[in-house]
Design a protein around this motif. Structure first.
Motif, PDB file in Angstrom:
ATOM      1  N   TRP A 154      33.867  50.562  18.092  1.00 41.82           N
ATOM      2  CA  TRP A 154      32.764  50.514  19.051  1.00 41.82           C
ATOM      3  C   TRP A 154      31.469  51.052  18.451  1.00 41.82           C
ATOM      4  CZ3 TRP A 154      30.006  54.652  20.543  1.00 41.82           C
ATOM      5  CH2 TRP A 154      30.606  55.909  20.608  1.00 41.82           C
ATOM      6  N   TYR A 155      31.561  51.950  17.437  1.00 38.50           N
ATOM      7  CA  TYR A 155      30.349  52.355  16.705  1.00 38.50           C
ATOM      8  C   TYR A 155      29.673  51.131  16.097  1.00 38.50           C
ATOM      9  CZ  TYR A 155      30.985  57.496  16.600  1.00 38.50           C
ATOM     10  OH  TYR A 155      31.084  58.829  16.918  1.00 38.50           O
ATOM     11  N   THR A 156      30.459  50.322  15.394  1.00 33.73           N
ATOM     12  CA  THR A 156      29.882  49.151  14.723  1.00 33.73           C
ATOM     13  C   THR A 156      29.388  48.126  15.748  1.00 33.73           C
ATOM     14  OG1 THR A 156      32.109  48.204  14.439  1.00 33.73           O
ATOM     15  CG2 THR A 156      31.196  49.442  12.594  1.00 33.73           C
ATOM     16  N   ASN A 157      30.085  47.987  16.873  1.00 36.12           N
ATOM     17  CA  ASN A 157      29.592  47.102  17.935  1.00 36.12           C
ATOM     18  C   ASN A 157      28.244  47.572  18.452  1.00 36.12           C
ATOM     19  OD1 ASN A 157      31.770  45.353  17.875  1.00 36.12           O
ATOM     20  ND2 ASN A 157      32.899  46.404  19.496  1.00 36.12           N
ATOM     21  N   LEU A 158      28.109  48.884  18.618  1.00 36.41           N
ATOM     22  CA  LEU A 158      26.851  49.454  19.094  1.00 36.41           C
ATOM     23  C   LEU A 158      25.741  49.219  18.073  1.00 36.41           C
ATOM     24  CD1 LEU A 158      25.695  51.188  21.472  1.00 36.41           C
ATOM     25  CD2 LEU A 158      26.101  53.185  20.032  1.00 36.41           C
ATOM     26  N   ILE A 159      26.045  49.433  16.797  1.00 34.65           N
ATOM     27  CA  ILE A 159      25.064  49.207  15.731  1.00 34.65           C
ATOM     28  C   ILE A 159      24.586  47.757  15.745  1.00 34.65           C
ATOM     29  CG2 ILE A 159      24.783  49.023  13.226  1.00 34.65           C
ATOM     30  CD1 ILE A 159      26.572  51.520  12.992  1.00 34.65           C
ATOM     31  N   LYS A 160      25.520  46.837  15.817  1.00 35.47           N
ATOM     32  CA  LYS A 160      25.164  45.415  15.783  1.00 35.47           C
ATOM     33  C   LYS A 160      24.394  45.004  17.043  1.00 35.47           C
ATOM     34  CE  LYS A 160      29.465  44.370  14.497  1.00 35.47           C
ATOM     35  NZ  LYS A 160      30.664  43.552  14.099  1.00 35.47           N
ATOM     36  N   ARG A 161      24.731  45.621  18.153  1.00 39.06           N
ATOM     37  CA  ARG A 161      24.027  45.308  19.404  1.00 39.06           C
ATOM     38  C   ARG A 161      22.566  45.737  19.334  1.00 39.06           C
ATOM     39  NH1 ARG A 161      27.024  43.831  23.668  1.00 39.06           N
ATOM     40  NH2 ARG A 161      25.897  43.453  25.611  1.00 39.06           N
ATOM     41  N   ASN A 162      22.276  46.767  18.520  1.00 36.73           N
ATOM     42  CA  ASN A 162      20.909  47.286  18.392  1.00 36.73           C
ATOM     43  C   ASN A 162      20.281  46.962  17.033  1.00 36.73           C
ATOM     44  OD1 ASN A 162      20.372  48.984  20.933  1.00 36.73           O
ATOM     45  ND2 ASN A 162      22.399  49.704  20.299  1.00 36.73           N
ATOM     46  N   LYS A 163      20.847  45.998  16.333  1.00 34.54           N
ATOM     47  CA  LYS A 163      20.369  45.675  14.984  1.00 34.54           C
ATOM     48  C   LYS A 163      18.889  45.292  14.975  1.00 34.54           C
ATOM     49  CE  LYS A 163      21.324  42.846  10.906  1.00 34.54           C
ATOM     50  NZ  LYS A 163      20.015  42.155  10.802  1.00 34.54           N
ATOM     51  N   GLN A 164      18.414  44.625  16.008  1.00 36.47           N
ATOM     52  CA  GLN A 164      17.007  44.227  16.046  1.00 36.47           C
ATOM     53  C   GLN A 164      16.081  45.438  15.941  1.00 36.47           C
ATOM     54  OE1 GLN A 164      15.886  41.760  19.365  1.00 36.47           O
ATOM     55  NE2 GLN A 164      13.694  41.855  18.892  1.00 36.47           N
ATOM     56  N   ARG A 165      16.476  46.557  16.549  1.00 35.96           N
ATOM     57  CA  ARG A 165      15.636  47.759  16.512  1.00 35.96           C
ATOM     58  C   ARG A 165      15.616  48.335  15.087  1.00 35.96           C
ATOM     59  NH1 ARG A 165      16.332  51.214  22.011  1.00 35.96           N
ATOM     60  NH2 ARG A 165      14.259  51.883  21.305  1.00 35.96           N
ATOM     61  N   GLN A 172       9.026  47.314   8.441  1.00 37.21           N
ATOM     62  CA  GLN A 172       7.827  48.128   8.236  1.00 37.21           C
ATOM     63  C   GLN A 172       7.964  49.065   7.040  1.00 37.21           C
ATOM     64  OE1 GLN A 172       6.183  49.568  11.886  1.00 37.21           O
ATOM     65  NE2 GLN A 172       4.901  51.117  10.894  1.00 37.21           N
ATOM     66  N   THR A 173       9.188  49.426   6.672  1.00 37.19           N
ATOM     67  CA  THR A 173       9.401  50.427   5.623  1.00 37.19           C
ATOM     68  C   THR A 173      10.035  49.881   4.342  1.00 37.19           C
ATOM     69  OG1 THR A 173      11.583  50.978   6.524  1.00 37.19           O
ATOM     70  CG2 THR A 173       9.686  52.264   7.328  1.00 37.19           C
ATOM     71  N   GLN A 174      10.584  48.648   4.440  1.00 32.80           N
ATOM     72  CA  GLN A 174      11.314  48.052   3.316  1.00 32.80           C
ATOM     73  C   GLN A 174      12.571  48.862   2.951  1.00 32.80           C
ATOM     74  OE1 GLN A 174      10.268  44.911   2.282  1.00 32.80           O
ATOM     75  NE2 GLN A 174       8.979  45.334   4.072  1.00 32.80           N
ATOM     76  N   ILE A 175      13.146  49.495   3.955  1.00 28.44           N
ATOM     77  CA  ILE A 175      14.411  50.213   3.805  1.00 28.44           C
ATOM     78  C   ILE A 175      15.486  49.393   4.509  1.00 28.44           C
ATOM     79  CG2 ILE A 175      15.674  52.321   4.442  1.00 28.44           C
ATOM     80  CD1 ILE A 175      12.964  53.792   4.342  1.00 28.44           C
ATOM     81  N   PRO A 176      16.648  49.196   3.902  1.00 29.38           N
ATOM     82  CA  PRO A 176      17.684  48.370   4.533  1.00 29.38           C
ATOM     83  C   PRO A 176      18.048  48.855   5.932  1.00 29.38           C
ATOM     84  CG  PRO A 176      18.270  48.834   2.252  1.00 29.38           C
ATOM     85  CD  PRO A 176      17.066  49.683   2.563  1.00 29.38           C
ATOM     86  N   TRP A 177      18.251  47.913   6.835  1.00 29.12           N
ATOM     87  CA  TRP A 177      18.528  48.246   8.231  1.00 29.12           C
ATOM     88  C   TRP A 177      19.776  49.102   8.372  1.00 29.12           C
ATOM     89  CZ3 TRP A 177      22.967  47.122  10.905  1.00 29.12           C
ATOM     90  CH2 TRP A 177      23.843  46.199  10.328  1.00 29.12           C
ATOM     91  N   HIS A 178      20.780  48.859   7.519  1.00 31.54           N
ATOM     92  CA  HIS A 178      22.033  49.585   7.660  1.00 31.54           C
ATOM     93  C   HIS A 178      21.890  51.050   7.245  1.00 31.54           C
ATOM     94  CE1 HIS A 178      22.059  47.227   3.855  1.00 31.54           C
ATOM     95  NE2 HIS A 178      22.411  48.384   3.327  1.00 31.54           N
ATOM     96  N   PHE A 179      20.995  51.360   6.307  1.00 33.53           N
ATOM     97  CA  PHE A 179      20.722  52.750   5.944  1.00 33.53           C
ATOM     98  C   PHE A 179      20.125  53.485   7.144  1.00 33.53           C
ATOM     99  CE2 PHE A 179      17.976  56.142   4.352  1.00 33.53           C
ATOM    100  CZ  PHE A 179      18.779  56.775   3.409  1.00 33.53           C
ATOM    101  N   ILE A 180      19.176  52.837   7.812  1.00 32.26           N
ATOM    102  CA  ILE A 180      18.537  53.422   8.992  1.00 32.26           C
ATOM    103  C   ILE A 180      19.577  53.635  10.097  1.00 32.26           C
ATOM    104  CG2 ILE A 180      16.766  53.064  10.761  1.00 32.26           C
ATOM    105  CD1 ILE A 180      15.378  51.194   8.614  1.00 32.26           C
ATOM    106  N   ALA A 181      20.468  52.669  10.270  1.00 25.71           N
ATOM    107  CA  ALA A 181      21.473  52.747  11.332  1.00 25.71           C
ATOM    108  C   ALA A 181      22.423  53.922  11.140  1.00 25.71           C
ATOM    109  CB  ALA A 181      22.266  51.440  11.395  1.00 25.71           C
TER     110      ALA A 181
END
Length: 315
Positions: A154-165, A172-181
């Motif tokens: 469910w952690y990964t489901n939550l991450i994917k559900r909010n991937k757009q954010r 804006q930062t050129q940092i991979p989305w998954h690092f931010i997540a």
């Protein structure tokens, strides 16, 4: 028993006493705290039921009147609160989001390992090349512990559900989305009502280290603006090398290098908790290590492993 053995045993005993001398409030909630957390969660869940907030498949749903277990309290509480917040968000119920967010901040403060990144006294980082290979080896051999598979699901489901954010901050930062997540998960328990820097509420500037952030603008801050400020402050913006090994090196460095000390020498739970690479031992306060404490937060590398196995992240 010879003199050398006696001295060795005394040294080991001294280390055990030193590392375990810590206030219990930092390692786990007191009885009164746990009772208060229980009561608040049950009250918020009851309110969500009264408001007929719909459930969401793949996320934790209401478990009304069920008390938290002292051994797994954080995992249970975080799951229930995050499920409530996501459902309230999609049902446009801001008061429920705010209540759940405040309580999630409280439990995160109790459980989270303190970050050394913004401290002048942080341990010196090892050279990247000296440990680069170990990251790849550990990641390849990483196996999610069976008892945590549902939680990580469910952690990964939550991450994917909010991937757009996460994507918006990434652009804006050129940092991979998954690092931010995963930073968001470890520092804020995936709470979008808090600063990425340290989990403080967005309604004011940060009060914990690093305090007074963001310096520009006026509260309440948006999660995106605060997240960008945190990543700029970390000096990660516009970095070009985001290989698996470099990503794990930066994640471990953010939390601190203390677990690599000669006296402790374990795989950091900040990366490897919930996997075969970690069993016990945790810093519960700056400079205070308790060998018997088990992290209840999923490690960043383990989250990345799950996202890699699902095909959402590639290296």
């Amino acid at each position: 028993m010879d003199r050398r053995t006696v001295l060795k045993n005394i040294a080991l005993l001294s280390f055990a006493v030193t590392t375990c001398r810590v206030s219990p409030a930092f390692a786990s909630p007191t009885v009164d705290q746990l009772s208060d957390i229980n009561a608040k969660i049950i009250a918020i869940e009851a309110r969500a039921t009264d408001l007929r907030i719909p459930q969401i498949e793949g996320l934790p749903n209401i478990v009304s009147n069920v008390a938290l277990s002292p051994d797994t309290w954080y995992r249970e509480a975080a799951a229930r609160l995050l499920g409530l917040m996501q459902r309230a968000l999609e049902a446009n119920q801001p008061d429920v989001i705010s209540e759940a967010a405040d309580l999630l901040v409280q439990i995160t403060d109790i459980e989270r390992s303190p970050s050394e990144y913004f401290l002048a006294s942080r341990a010196k980082a090892p050279a990247f090349l000296s440990i680069k290979r170990s990251y790849g080896d550990l990641f390849d051999k990483c196996k999610i512990a069976p008892e945590y598979k549902a939680t990580i699901g469910w952690y990964t489901n939550l991450i994917k559900r909010n991937k757009q954010r996460y994507d918006e901050v990434s652009e804006q930062t050129q940092i991979p989305w998954h690092f931010i997540a995963v930073i968001h998960g470890l520092e804020s328990s995936f709470n979008f009502q808090t600063h990425l820097h340290n989990g403080d509420r967005l309604t004011t500037r940060t009060t914990h280290v690093p305090a007074g952030r963001p310096k520009s603008g006026q509260p309440p801050f948006t999660w995106k603006d605060s997240a960008v400020d945190a990543l700029v402050l970390m000096k990660y913006v516009d970095r070009k090398d985001w290989t698996l090994e470099r990503t794990l090196y930066r994640l471990e460095g953010y939390n601190g290098w203390g677990y690599r000390s000669k006296k402790i020498n374990i795989n950091t739970p900040y990366l490897w908790s919930f996997s075969n690479h970690y069993s016990t031992g945790k810093y519960v306060k700056d400079g205070k290590y308790v060998s018997s404490t088990v992290s209840q937060q999923c490690g960043a590398a383990v989250l990345l492993k799950a996202l890699t196995l699902s095909g959402d992240v590639s290296w």
